[in-house]
Write a protein that holds these residues in place. Sequence first.
Motif, PDB file in Angstrom:
ATOM      1  N   PHE A 103      43.907  92.134 -25.607  1.00 17.93           N
ATOM      2  CA  PHE A 103      43.579  93.432 -25.050  1.00 17.93           C
ATOM      3  C   PHE A 103      42.531  93.269 -23.943  1.00 17.93           C
ATOM      4  CE2 PHE A 103      44.342  94.766 -29.657  1.00 17.93           C
ATOM      5  CZ  PHE A 103      45.688  95.028 -29.437  1.00 17.93           C
ATOM      6  N   PRO A 104      42.787  93.818 -22.755  1.00 17.54           N
ATOM      7  CA  PRO A 104      41.811  93.722 -21.661  1.00 17.54           C
ATOM      8  C   PRO A 104      40.666  94.715 -21.852  1.00 17.54           C
ATOM      9  CG  PRO A 104      43.700  95.022 -20.959  1.00 17.54           C
ATOM     10  CD  PRO A 104      44.016  94.530 -22.351  1.00 17.54           C
ATOM     11  N   ALA A 105      39.473  94.320 -21.443  1.00 19.47           N
ATOM     12  CA  ALA A 105      38.302  95.203 -21.535  1.00 19.47           C
ATOM     13  C   ALA A 105      37.274  94.756 -20.506  1.00 19.47           C
ATOM     14  CB  ALA A 105      37.714  95.176 -22.941  1.00 19.47           C
ATOM     15  N   ARG A 106      36.229  95.574 -20.357  1.00 18.72           N
ATOM     16  CA  ARG A 106      35.153  95.241 -19.416  1.00 18.72           C
ATOM     17  C   ARG A 106      33.801  95.297 -20.111  1.00 18.72           C
ATOM     18  NH1 ARG A 106      33.218  93.978 -15.566  1.00 18.72           N
ATOM     19  NH2 ARG A 106      32.929  95.605 -13.991  1.00 18.72           N
ATOM     20  N   GLU A 107      33.040  94.190 -20.077  1.00 13.92           N
ATOM     21  CA  GLU A 107      31.644  94.263 -20.444  1.00 13.92           C
ATOM     22  C   GLU A 107      30.889  94.580 -19.163  1.00 13.92           C
ATOM     23  OE1 GLU A 107      28.088  92.031 -22.887  1.00 13.92           O
ATOM     24  OE2 GLU A 107      29.535  90.796 -21.815  1.00 13.92           O
TER      25      GLU A 107
ATOM     26  N   THR B  18      25.112  97.041 -16.439  1.00 15.94           N
ATOM     27  CA  THR B  18      24.489  98.231 -15.864  1.00 15.94           C
ATOM     28  C   THR B  18      23.068  97.916 -15.409  1.00 15.94           C
ATOM     29  OG1 THR B  18      23.380  99.156 -17.822  1.00 15.94           O
ATOM     30  CG2 THR B  18      25.754  99.527 -17.627  1.00 15.94           C
ATOM     31  N   GLY B  19      22.611  98.671 -14.438  1.00 21.24           N
ATOM     32  CA  GLY B  19      21.269  98.469 -13.932  1.00 21.24           C
ATOM     33  C   GLY B  19      21.166  97.275 -12.993  1.00 21.24           C
ATOM     34  N   SER B  20      19.933  96.858 -12.727  1.00 20.29           N
ATOM     35  CA  SER B  20      19.678  95.744 -11.816  1.00 20.29           C
ATOM     36  C   SER B  20      19.541  94.449 -12.598  1.00 20.29           C
ATOM     37  CB  SER B  20      18.381  96.013 -11.038  1.00 20.29           C
ATOM     38  OG  SER B  20      17.277  95.996 -11.928  1.00 20.29           O
ATOM     39  N   TRP B  21      19.425  93.327 -11.871  1.00 15.07           N
ATOM     40  CA  TRP B  21      19.209  92.044 -12.531  1.00 15.07           C
ATOM     41  C   TRP B  21      17.925  92.064 -13.351  1.00 15.07           C
ATOM     42  CZ3 TRP B  21      22.626  88.311 -13.182  1.00 15.07           C
ATOM     43  CH2 TRP B  21      23.688  88.189 -12.301  1.00 15.07           C
ATOM     44  N   GLN B  22      16.928  92.820 -12.907  1.00 18.56           N
ATOM     45  CA  GLN B  22      15.640  92.863 -13.603  1.00 18.56           C
ATOM     46  C   GLN B  22      15.644  93.821 -14.799  1.00 18.56           C
ATOM     47  OE1 GLN B  22      15.922  93.205 -10.149  1.00 18.56           O
ATOM     48  NE2 GLN B  22      15.500  91.004  -9.934  1.00 18.56           N
ATOM     49  N   ASP B  23      16.584  94.762 -14.820  1.00 18.00           N
ATOM     50  CA  ASP B  23      16.625  95.780 -15.874  1.00 18.00           C
ATOM     51  C   ASP B  23      18.075  96.000 -16.298  1.00 18.00           C
ATOM     52  OD1 ASP B  23      15.747  97.756 -17.647  1.00 18.00           O
ATOM     53  OD2 ASP B  23      15.967  99.342 -16.138  1.00 18.00           O
ATOM     54  N   ARG B  24      18.710  94.930 -16.745  1.00 19.40           N
ATOM     55  CA  ARG B  24      20.138  94.988 -17.009  1.00 19.40           C
ATOM     56  C   ARG B  24      20.422  95.337 -18.470  1.00 19.40           C
ATOM     57  NH1 ARG B  24      18.211  89.912 -16.483  1.00 19.40           N
ATOM     58  NH2 ARG B  24      18.988  88.190 -17.778  1.00 19.40           N
ATOM     59  N   ARG B  25      21.514  96.084 -18.676  1.00 20.23           N
ATOM     60  CA  ARG B  25      21.964  96.449 -20.012  1.00 20.23           C
ATOM     61  C   ARG B  25      23.481  96.326 -20.044  1.00 20.23           C
ATOM     62  NH1 ARG B  25      17.404  95.821 -20.338  1.00 20.23           N
ATOM     63  NH2 ARG B  25      15.744  97.174 -21.159  1.00 20.23           N
ATOM     64  N   HIS B  26      24.017  95.713 -21.095  1.00 23.69           N
ATOM     65  CA  HIS B  26      25.456  95.501 -21.200  1.00 23.69           C
ATOM     66  C   HIS B  26      26.105  96.584 -22.057  1.00 23.69           C
ATOM     67  CE1 HIS B  26      25.124  90.858 -20.406  1.00 23.69           C
ATOM     68  NE2 HIS B  26      24.638  91.594 -19.424  1.00 23.69           N
ATOM     69  N   VAL B  27      27.262  97.034 -21.617  1.00 20.75           N
ATOM     70  CA  VAL B  27      28.058  98.019 -22.356  1.00 20.75           C
ATOM     71  C   VAL B  27      29.501  97.532 -22.354  1.00 20.75           C
ATOM     72  CG1 VAL B  27      28.893 100.397 -22.417  1.00 20.75           C
ATOM     73  CG2 VAL B  27      26.546  99.945 -21.707  1.00 20.75           C
ATOM     74  N   LEU B  28      30.140  97.522 -23.504  1.00 20.49           N
ATOM     75  CA  LEU B  28      31.528  97.068 -23.604  1.00 20.49           C
ATOM     76  C   LEU B  28      32.456  98.279 -23.609  1.00 20.49           C
ATOM     77  CD1 LEU B  28      33.554  94.754 -24.028  1.00 20.49           C
ATOM     78  CD2 LEU B  28      33.180  94.989 -26.499  1.00 20.49           C
ATOM     79  N   GLY B  29      33.329  98.356 -22.602  1.00 22.61           N
ATOM     80  CA  GLY B  29      34.289  99.450 -22.499  1.00 22.61           C
ATOM     81  C   GLY B  29      35.691  98.964 -22.829  1.00 22.61           C
ATOM     82  N   ILE B  30      36.312  99.571 -23.832  1.00 20.18           N
ATOM     83  CA  ILE B  30      37.677  99.211 -24.250  1.00 20.18           C
ATOM     84  C   ILE B  30      38.583 100.415 -24.011  1.00 20.18           C
ATOM     85  CG2 ILE B  30      39.151  98.557 -26.195  1.00 20.18           C
ATOM     86  CD1 ILE B  30      36.788  97.091 -27.404  1.00 20.18           C
TER      87      ILE B  30
END
Length: 258
Positions: free
Chosen positions: A63-67, A70-82
């Motif tokens: 199944f394809p998805a995108r992690e 978000t934000g900048s390199w200094q304030d990054r946050r990951h979100v997994l979208g399925i």
Amino acid sequence: MLVRVGVPAGFRLDPHVKVLDEQVVERAKRRGLDALVYAPHFTRLPEIRAKAEQYSDDDLRIFPARELFTGSWQDRRHVLGIGVSDPVPDFLTLEATIDELRRQDAAILVPHPGFLTVSLGREAISHYRDAIDAIEVYNPKHLPRDNRRAQSIARVEDVPAFASSYAHRDATIGEVWTEFEDPIDTVEELSAALNDGVPMTAHHRDGLTHSVRCALEFLHLGYENTWEKLDRVMLQGTEPTHPDHVAYEGRFDDVKVY
């Protein structure tokens, strides 16, 4: 919340892997998995879909998805979208990313919560509680205290829990998975199941071999955060998932951070 490996039952899904090739597929099948969610970093959705389709068959769904970064390199946050239907770039504000995934009715998962500087912390998870469909409570890159913290967040916020291999290395495939009662045939079915809160259980293997494979995944962070990061930031130029890429047609200009 976590269930160690026992008698196989149900539909076994690894909800987050970074690697995909013939070796990965063969290993996943050999270790009893039914499906993988393929979500490599900084790779556009059409490319992810094409590769997922290339390696998917009746014995192992991919199944394809995108992690999303978000934000900048200094304030990054990951979100997994399925279940993402339209391309979403990296480097948007967290709020804009969540809003876009909700617009598409995609499932929104929190990988490695509170981990280092790349994750949603408890405050952000609480703020977006109504949008979040599941929180990762076991990840091979975690130290034991990280898994305990993730389990606590999921419990306090009353959010469904999942576990994944987060495999950046072929050998980690099959070490961790999430189990559903019924088979899931498409990414749309998976997204709907997560949106609807269909029951699932988190599983992982145990023993010395598992511990070694987890340690090697953790050590891989050194490569990710040194040479690989330097390569991306300094040498490769604009990422293909940057909002300025022509594929996004300027739709996210007002919510990008770069």
